[in-house]
Scaffold this motif. Structure first.
Motif, PDB file in Angstrom:
ATOM      1  N   ARG A 142       0.826  -1.211   0.000  1.00 20.79           N
ATOM      2  CA  ARG A 142       0.000   0.000   0.000  1.00 20.79           C
ATOM      3  C   ARG A 142       0.864   1.267   0.000  1.00 20.79           C
ATOM      4  N   GLY A 143       0.612   2.141  -0.997  1.00 22.64           N
ATOM      5  CA  GLY A 143       1.329   3.405  -1.079  1.00 22.64           C
ATOM      6  C   GLY A 143       2.686   3.332  -1.745  1.00 22.64           C
ATOM      7  N   PHE A 144       3.078   2.135  -2.191  1.00 21.48           N
ATOM      8  CA  PHE A 144       4.383   2.001  -2.813  1.00 21.48           C
ATOM      9  C   PHE A 144       4.278   2.119  -4.338  1.00 21.48           C
ATOM     10  N   VAL A 145       5.059   1.372  -5.067  1.00 21.26           N
ATOM     11  CA  VAL A 145       5.277   1.600  -6.503  1.00 21.26           C
ATOM     12  C   VAL A 145       3.994   1.575  -7.310  1.00 21.26           C
ATOM     13  N   ASP A 147       0.761   1.711  -6.469  1.00 22.91           N
ATOM     14  CA  ASP A 147      -0.187   2.762  -6.095  1.00 22.91           C
ATOM     15  C   ASP A 147       0.301   4.124  -6.572  1.00 22.91           C
ATOM     16  N   THR A 148       1.602   4.371  -6.480  1.00 20.20           N
ATOM     17  CA  THR A 148       2.160   5.644  -6.953  1.00 20.20           C
ATOM     18  C   THR A 148       1.946   5.814  -8.450  1.00 20.20           C
ATOM     19  N   MET A 149       2.156   4.750  -9.214  1.00 19.89           N
ATOM     20  CA  MET A 149       1.949   4.810 -10.668  1.00 19.89           C
ATOM     21  C   MET A 149       0.485   5.091 -10.993  1.00 19.89           C
ATOM     22  N   GLN A 151      -1.586   6.713  -9.101  1.00 16.72           N
ATOM     23  CA  GLN A 151      -1.856   8.105  -8.741  1.00 16.72           C
ATOM     24  C   GLN A 151      -1.409   9.064  -9.835  1.00 16.72           C
ATOM     25  N   TRP A 152      -0.384   8.701 -10.597  1.00 17.53           N
ATOM     26  CA  TRP A 152       0.084   9.555 -11.684  1.00 17.53           C
ATOM     27  C   TRP A 152      -0.993   9.762 -12.751  1.00 17.53           C
ATOM     28  N   VAL A 157      -5.515   7.132  -4.036  1.00 17.77           N
ATOM     29  CA  VAL A 157      -5.009   5.943  -3.363  1.00 17.77           C
ATOM     30  C   VAL A 157      -6.027   5.379  -2.378  1.00 17.77           C
TER      31      VAL A 157
END
Length: 340
Positions: A142-145, A147-149, A151-152, A157
């Motif tokens: 959760r909140g790592f790679v 999820d970050t992608m 969010q882009w 999230v």
């Protein structure tokens, strides 16, 4: 007796006798090692499956229980029920094979950057499965790679599921990892098989007005049927014995424990060696059954492949004859001009 020994000596000194002795000598060590490290342990495992025992249980303290361990495998939800997860991996294997065959068909012809792309796609297969497990464990956290992608591209999230905890999606996340790792290997095998197809068969198909899909269906697929069958058998059997991804990424938690993960826990954590051995024997029988059914299925699917190949062989011969006739005609015209 003396005559027999003399004949034996002559046979040993003869060329044929020495060839046989050399073959036996080279084969003896590999066969002995195969028996020692494969068939003998397998026989011991089958024997253990009829006992109630631990690894440390002395031979005289083992309790013979007959078929009880096999019955328990089917009665316990955590044993045979874990095979249901193989359905996820079988679906992933089908997607993996379709994707790899599609890309292999494209890359078999001249494509700019094709060799680089094949190398990049094959590279994940060279990485250790344990290393890939740790990579994707952080990738899905959760909140790592991942999820970050997401969010882009504008996703919140908070609205995203827990990729490794949500039981509606966590097994699909593990299947995606398996597809990413193995489809490059299948693609390279398909590329090698497709490139071995005679190019003149495509010329024969084009003369008959066949489009690309018809060429794939009638030339490529029948020509590589052996590799297709092999890849499907390996993928399905691999799906039934999935272990590395669920063991490393989730440790079998939240409904991701496959048959192998459960068997490992029963054997090494609970020390129920007899039950784990029975699970292994049952899985082997299931894999054998699936392999036989797949071979029969593909034998039925490709039943007309031989006749199709023969027809294209005839067309190829016709093309060669046409080319030879054209060359002969040109040569005759040149000779006629020289004579004039």
């Amino acid at each position: 007796m003396v005559i027999a020994l003399e004949n034996t000596r002559k046979w040993i000194k003869s060329r044929k006798g020495q060839q046989i002795l050399i073959c036996v000598g080279f084969a003896a060590i590999p066969l002995f090692l195969l028996f020692l490290f494969t068939y003998l342990p397998f026989g011991e495992m089958v024997k253990f499956s009829f006992y109630k025992m631990k690894y440390s249980t002395p031979v005289d303290k083992r309790v013979f229980v007959g078929w009880k361990n096999y019955i328990d495998v089917f009665n316990r939800k955590d044993c045979f029920g874990a095979l249901k997860l193989s359905v996820y991996y079988c679906v992933g294997a089908i997607i993996q094979l379709i994707l790899s065959l599609y890309l292999a068909t494209i890359l078999s012809f001249k494509v700019r950057g094709g060799n680089l792309f094949k190398g990049l796609m094959f590279f994940p297969y060279l990485i250790s499965g344990i290393a890939i497990g740790f990579i994707f464990k952080f990738f899905y956290t959760r909140g790592f790679v991942f999820d970050t992608m997401l969010q882009w591209i504008g996703l919140n999230v908070e609205n995203l599921p827990y990729w490794l905890k949500d039981q509606r999606i966590n097994n699909w996340s593990l299947v995606a990892t398996s597809v990413w790792r193995y489809f490059g290997q299948n693609m390279v095998l398909f590329v090698g098989a497709i490139m071995s197809v005679d190019a003149e068969l495509y010329e024969a198909a084009q003369l008959d007005g066949a489009n690309k899909f018809q060429q794939f269906k009638n030339i490529i697929l029948p020509s590589i049927k052996t590799i297709v069958t092999l890849n499907i058998i390996l993928s399905i059997t691999g799906s039934l014995s999935a272990f590395e991804q669920p063991y490393v990424i989730t440790d079998g938690a939240n409904g991701t424990g496959t048959y192998f993960v459960v068997m490992n826990e029963i054997a090494h954590t609970s020390q129920k060696v007899g039950l784990a051995s029975a699970m292994a024997v049952i899985l082997l029988l299931i894999i054998f059954a699936c392999t036989i059914l797949q071979k029969l299925f593909f034998k039925y699917i490709f039943r007309d492949a031989e006749s199709e190949e023969e027809s294209y062989e005839a067309k190829r011969a016709r093309i060669k004859a046409q080319k030879a006739a054209a060359k002969a005609e040109k040569k005759a015209l040149r000779q006629a001009k020289v004579g004039n």
